[in-house]
Design a protein around this motif. Structure first.
Motif, PDB file in Angstrom:
ATOM      1  N   MET A  74       0.832  -1.206   0.000  1.00  8.82           N
ATOM      2  CA  MET A  74       0.000   0.000   0.000  1.00  8.82           C
ATOM      3  C   MET A  74       0.869   1.259   0.000  1.00  8.82           C
ATOM      4  SD  MET A  74      -3.209  -0.416  -0.262  1.00  8.82           S
ATOM      5  CE  MET A  74      -4.038   1.019   0.394  1.00  8.82           C
ATOM      6  N   ASP A  78       1.433   4.215  -3.005  1.00  7.78           N
ATOM      7  CA  ASP A  78       0.882   5.502  -2.551  1.00  7.78           C
ATOM      8  C   ASP A  78      -0.602   5.383  -2.263  1.00  7.78           C
ATOM      9  OD1 ASP A  78       3.075   7.253  -4.774  1.00  7.78           O
ATOM     10  OD2 ASP A  78       3.175   7.132  -2.583  1.00  7.78           O
ATOM     11  N   HIS A  79      -0.984   4.261  -1.644  1.00  9.14           N
ATOM     12  CA  HIS A  79      -2.383   4.036  -1.267  1.00  9.14           C
ATOM     13  C   HIS A  79      -3.321   4.138  -2.467  1.00  9.14           C
ATOM     14  CE1 HIS A  79      -1.539   3.945   3.075  1.00  9.14           C
ATOM     15  NE2 HIS A  79      -0.568   4.747   2.734  1.00  9.14           N
ATOM     16  N   SER A  80      -2.846   3.697  -3.612  1.00  7.27           N
ATOM     17  CA  SER A  80      -3.661   3.751  -4.839  1.00  7.27           C
ATOM     18  C   SER A  80      -3.436   2.467  -5.621  1.00  7.27           C
ATOM     19  CB  SER A  80      -3.263   4.962  -5.690  1.00  7.27           C
ATOM     20  OG  SER A  80      -3.276   6.144  -4.940  1.00  7.27           O
ATOM     21  N   ILE A  81      -3.986   1.377  -5.095  1.00 11.26           N
ATOM     22  CA  ILE A  81      -3.778   0.070  -5.728  1.00 11.26           C
ATOM     23  C   ILE A  81      -4.281   0.087  -7.161  1.00 11.26           C
ATOM     24  CG2 ILE A  81      -4.563  -2.335  -5.697  1.00 11.26           C
ATOM     25  CD1 ILE A  81      -2.665  -2.165  -3.539  1.00 11.26           C
ATOM     26  N   TYR A  82      -5.409   0.788  -7.406  1.00 14.73           N
ATOM     27  CA  TYR A  82      -5.999   0.779  -8.747  1.00 14.73           C
ATOM     28  C   TYR A  82      -5.029   1.327  -9.787  1.00 14.73           C
ATOM     29  CZ  TYR A  82      -6.803   5.784  -7.992  1.00 14.73           C
ATOM     30  OH  TYR A  82      -6.638   7.118  -7.735  1.00 14.73           O
ATOM     31  N   ALA A  83      -4.124   2.244  -9.354  1.00 12.50           N
ATOM     32  CA  ALA A  83      -3.171   2.839 -10.290  1.00 12.50           C
ATOM     33  C   ALA A  83      -2.030   1.887 -10.604  1.00 12.50           C
ATOM     34  CB  ALA A  83      -2.630   4.151  -9.716  1.00 12.50           C
TER      35      ALA A  83
ATOM     36  N   ILE B  42     -12.457  11.493  -8.968  1.00 10.82           N
ATOM     37  CA  ILE B  42     -11.774  10.212  -8.733  1.00 10.82           C
ATOM     38  C   ILE B  42     -12.249   9.178  -9.750  1.00 10.82           C
ATOM     39  CG2 ILE B  42     -11.334   8.361  -7.076  1.00 10.82           C
ATOM     40  CD1 ILE B  42     -11.770  10.383  -4.834  1.00 10.82           C
ATOM     41  N   ASP B  45     -10.528   9.785 -12.954  1.00 14.19           N
ATOM     42  CA  ASP B  45      -9.119   9.399 -12.879  1.00 14.19           C
ATOM     43  C   ASP B  45      -8.952   7.896 -12.962  1.00 14.19           C
ATOM     44  OD1 ASP B  45      -6.231  10.082 -12.171  1.00 14.19           O
ATOM     45  OD2 ASP B  45      -6.765   8.636 -10.615  1.00 14.19           O
ATOM     46  N   VAL B  46      -9.789   7.157 -12.228  1.00 15.23           N
ATOM     47  CA  VAL B  46      -9.669   5.701 -12.227  1.00 15.23           C
ATOM     48  C   VAL B  46      -9.979   5.144 -13.620  1.00 15.23           C
ATOM     49  CG1 VAL B  46     -10.601   3.556 -11.257  1.00 15.23           C
ATOM     50  CG2 VAL B  46     -10.181   5.498  -9.766  1.00 15.23           C
ATOM     51  N   GLN B  50      -5.575   7.166 -14.236  1.00  9.26           N
ATOM     52  CA  GLN B  50      -5.131   6.325 -13.124  1.00  9.26           C
ATOM     53  C   GLN B  50      -3.912   6.919 -12.420  1.00  9.26           C
ATOM     54  OE1 GLN B  50      -4.961   2.146 -14.195  1.00  9.26           O
ATOM     55  NE2 GLN B  50      -7.172   2.075 -14.403  1.00  9.26           N
ATOM     56  N   ASP B  51      -4.011   8.211 -12.110  1.00  9.18           N
ATOM     57  CA  ASP B  51      -2.991   8.835 -11.272  1.00  9.18           C
ATOM     58  C   ASP B  51      -3.172   8.360  -9.838  1.00  9.18           C
ATOM     59  OD1 ASP B  51      -3.005  12.059 -12.936  1.00  9.18           O
ATOM     60  OD2 ASP B  51      -1.574  10.402 -13.058  1.00  9.18           O
ATOM     61  N   LYS B  52      -2.123   8.538  -9.028  1.00  4.13           N
ATOM     62  CA  LYS B  52      -2.221   8.181  -7.618  1.00  4.13           C
ATOM     63  C   LYS B  52      -3.189   9.161  -6.917  1.00  4.13           C
ATOM     64  CE  LYS B  52       1.139   5.170  -8.060  1.00  4.13           C
ATOM     65  NZ  LYS B  52       2.512   5.095  -7.615  1.00  4.13           N
ATOM     66  N   LEU B  53      -3.777   8.675  -5.820  1.00  7.03           N
ATOM     67  CA  LEU B  53      -4.785   9.473  -5.110  1.00  7.03           C
ATOM     68  C   LEU B  53      -4.232  10.809  -4.622  1.00  7.03           C
ATOM     69  CD1 LEU B  53      -6.717   6.874  -2.957  1.00  7.03           C
ATOM     70  CD2 LEU B  53      -7.699   8.409  -4.662  1.00  7.03           C
ATOM     71  N   ASN B  54      -2.974  10.810  -4.151  1.00  9.16           N
ATOM     72  CA  ASN B  54      -2.451  12.078  -3.629  1.00  9.16           C
ATOM     73  C   ASN B  54      -2.374  13.136  -4.737  1.00  9.16           C
ATOM     74  OD1 ASN B  54      -0.377  10.827  -4.914  1.00  9.16           O
ATOM     75  ND2 ASN B  54       1.065  10.878  -3.233  1.00  9.16           N
ATOM     76  N   ILE B  55      -2.179  12.705  -5.990  1.00  9.37           N
ATOM     77  CA  ILE B  55      -2.166  13.661  -7.107  1.00  9.37           C
ATOM     78  C   ILE B  55      -3.585  14.154  -7.372  1.00  9.37           C
ATOM     79  CG2 ILE B  55      -1.719  13.933  -9.587  1.00  9.37           C
ATOM     80  CD1 ILE B  55       0.545  11.902  -9.280  1.00  9.37           C
ATOM     81  N   VAL B  56      -4.547  13.235  -7.353  1.00  7.11           N
ATOM     82  CA  VAL B  56      -5.944  13.627  -7.578  1.00  7.11           C
ATOM     83  C   VAL B  56      -6.379  14.628  -6.510  1.00  7.11           C
ATOM     84  CG1 VAL B  56      -8.332  12.814  -7.705  1.00  7.11           C
ATOM     85  CG2 VAL B  56      -6.494  11.398  -8.603  1.00  7.11           C
ATOM     86  N   GLN B  79      -3.545   7.995   6.307  1.00  6.93           N
ATOM     87  CA  GLN B  79      -3.716   6.939   5.314  1.00  6.93           C
ATOM     88  C   GLN B  79      -3.350   5.562   5.820  1.00  6.93           C
ATOM     89  OE1 GLN B  79      -1.680   8.537   1.845  1.00  6.93           O
ATOM     90  NE2 GLN B  79      -3.514   8.348   0.665  1.00  6.93           N
ATOM     91  N   GLY B 106      -8.468   3.400  -2.882  1.00  6.70           N
ATOM     92  CA  GLY B 106      -7.104   2.940  -3.122  1.00  6.70           C
ATOM     93  C   GLY B 106      -6.781   1.534  -2.677  1.00  6.70           C
ATOM     94  N   HIS B 107      -7.788   0.756  -2.239  1.00  5.52           N
ATOM     95  CA  HIS B 107      -7.497  -0.574  -1.711  1.00  5.52           C
ATOM     96  C   HIS B 107      -7.745  -1.690  -2.696  1.00  5.52           C
ATOM     97  CE1 HIS B 107      -6.734   0.269   2.610  1.00  5.52           C
ATOM     98  NE2 HIS B 107      -7.352   1.379   2.302  1.00  5.52           N
TER      99      HIS B 107
END
Lengths: 300, 158
Positions: A74, A78-83, B42, B45-46, B50-56, B79, B106-107
């Motif tokens: 995780m 960066d806590h973004s598994i979907y990415a 979000i 993006d998904v 598909q950027d990382k959440l912190n960027i979104v 987090q 993000g899981h």
């Protein structure tokens, strides 16, 4: 950079030992096994890792459980598994700083496609090390009289071929006239781009396509970026050889690597005898890790 | 003259109290509008980059003016732990769903994440409708009521 990345993804108990007791320049791998213990490749040798540093006895090493592996993944994503789903399904996660985490676990199928990997059983955190000028001797054979020879780097696993290729790309960035290099970084190992920025030195004249198949990268890259040279890692299939033939027919030189111990071993690989028969490459460089990682054994 | 002044004062006070309740309703409405915007960001993006959440989140935060800013900041800080958000403008009954929403981010793989997000989007759309209806009904009424009560109190005081 890698210090701060390891600090981010590893729990403080483990990172604290690495930071205090180990030299990160000699740290190549950190392995975490669910239900097992932490081990690492330090200076080319595998040992267990415990609170007192490197230990030979697993009883003295840090314990690992499923929760720890999940937490590391995780953090790495960066806590973004979907990415990172596509990477995880291909068995790895690329992290900032060029760190690459190999992942193994249970595969979840959706018909014939991999949907996800769950219940991680082990992860292997691979820490890259740039070795500047490690490819200099080979480079002088590949680039002579301003001409580039199609070259195949033959190397067994763990002998430094990725580091070698990276340094070749960097060296080609120094030559004049400028050689436009396309780096096909299928598994984001060579340049290790993060948010589009290469985390490792790959030369000032290098364009990078990552996270895609060689066939796509070669075809689209040649059309879009008009390279003079393509550098790619680990050719493994007939499709990869076809992609190389396509590039060469377009007048683009190719430097690639392959898993094999030597040229004799290459001839036993199914389909790869073609490489020698059809003289796909002009030059062969054989690497070994017998004395030291990245030792050039032969240049043919 | 003093009577007028007293009535004027109490009317102002009453209006201020009414304005407080109006702003509270408005803050809740703004929160849910921005929450819907965040969910849509979000989802986009998904589906595509598909950027990382912190960027979104860092791209969305500058557009945020409501209490959602605090929740996003708390989420980014927590987090790695069990997420606990402060109530701010939300009701006690609304907070658990918001916490579950942020905790779900993000899981999972992209397909599952999209399904979850679409589910939350529908729930938040219902919440937004409810909050908007409440604001439309009682929003400006609060100020008017406050003003009238203020005058009434002023007269009673005299």
């Amino acid at each position: 950079m890698q210090n701060s990345i390891l600090h981010k993804i590893l729990p403080q108990s483990i990172y604290g030992v690495i930071d205090r007791l180990l030299n990160e320049d000699k740290l190549y791998e950190i392995r975490l096994r669910s239900g097992g213990v932490v081990s690492c490749n330090y200076g080319g040798k595998y040992s267990f890792l415990g609170a007192s540093g490197l230990v030979d006895c697993p009883n003295l090493a840090f314990d690992c459980n499923q929760g720890l592996l999940q937490s590391v993944i995780m953090q790495a994503c960066d806590h973004s598994i979907y990415a990172s789903t596509k990477q995880i399904n291909n068995g790895y996660v690329s992290v900032q700083g060029g760190i690459r985490i190999g992942v193994s676990g249970e595969v979840v199928w959706d018909g014939s496609k991999i949907r996800a990997i769950k219940n991680f059983s082990a992860i292997n955190i691979r820490v890259p090390h740039e070795v500047v000028d490690c490819a200099l001797s080979g480079f002088n054979h590949i680039y002579t009289n301003k001409k580039i020879l199609n070259t195949l780097i033959i190397s067994p696993p763990g002998a430094g071929k990725t580091t070698y290729l990276r340094d070749l790309a960097r060296l080609f960035g120094l030559v004049r006239p400028i050689v436009n290099t396309l780096l096909v970084d299928e598994r984001s190992e060579i340049a290790a781009c993060y948010s589009g920025v290469p985390q490792l030195q790959v030369g000032a004249s290098t364009d990078i396509i990552s996270n895609c198949t060689k066939a796509y990268a070669f075809e689209q890259g040649i059309r879009a970026m008009r390279p003079d040279l393509i550098i790619t890692d680990e050719i493994a299939t007939i499709e990869d050889i076809k992609a190389i033939a396509y590039a060469q027919s377009a007048g683009v030189k190719v430097i690639a690597s392959i898993h094999a111990y030597d040229i004799h071993d290459l001839t036993h690989k199914v389909g790869f005898g073609l490489i020698l028969d059809n003289k796909v490459f002009d030059k062969y460089i054989v690497l070994s890790n017998i004395n030291r990682v990245g030792t050039v054994v032969d240049i043919i | 003259m003093n009577f007028v002044f007293i009535i004027f004062l109490t009317a102002i006070c009453g209006s201020m109290i009414g304005l407080y309740f109006y702003n509270r309703q408005k803050a809740r409405l703004d929160y849910y509008y921005e929450l819907m915007g965040l969910v849509n960001s979000i989802i986009s993006d998904v589906r595509f980059k598909q950027d990382k959440l912190n960027i979104v989140f860092s791209n969305y935060l500058p557009t945020c003016k409501s209490a959602l800013t605090n929740h996003i900041t708390q989420y980014l800080e927590q987090q790695n732990t069990n997420l606990i958000l402060s109530k701010h403008v939300l009701k006690k009954t609304e907070l658990p769903r918001i916490e579950r929403f942020f905790s779900s981010l993000g899981h999972t793989d992209s397909g599952t994440q999209l399904l979850e997000l679409e589910g939350y989007k529908q729930e938040f759309e219902q919440d937004l409708k409810r909050v908007k209806a409440h604001h439309d009904k009682y929003g400006t009424t609060s100020i008017k009521l406050g003003f009238a009560l203020g005058i009434g109190l002023g007269i009673m005081f005299i």
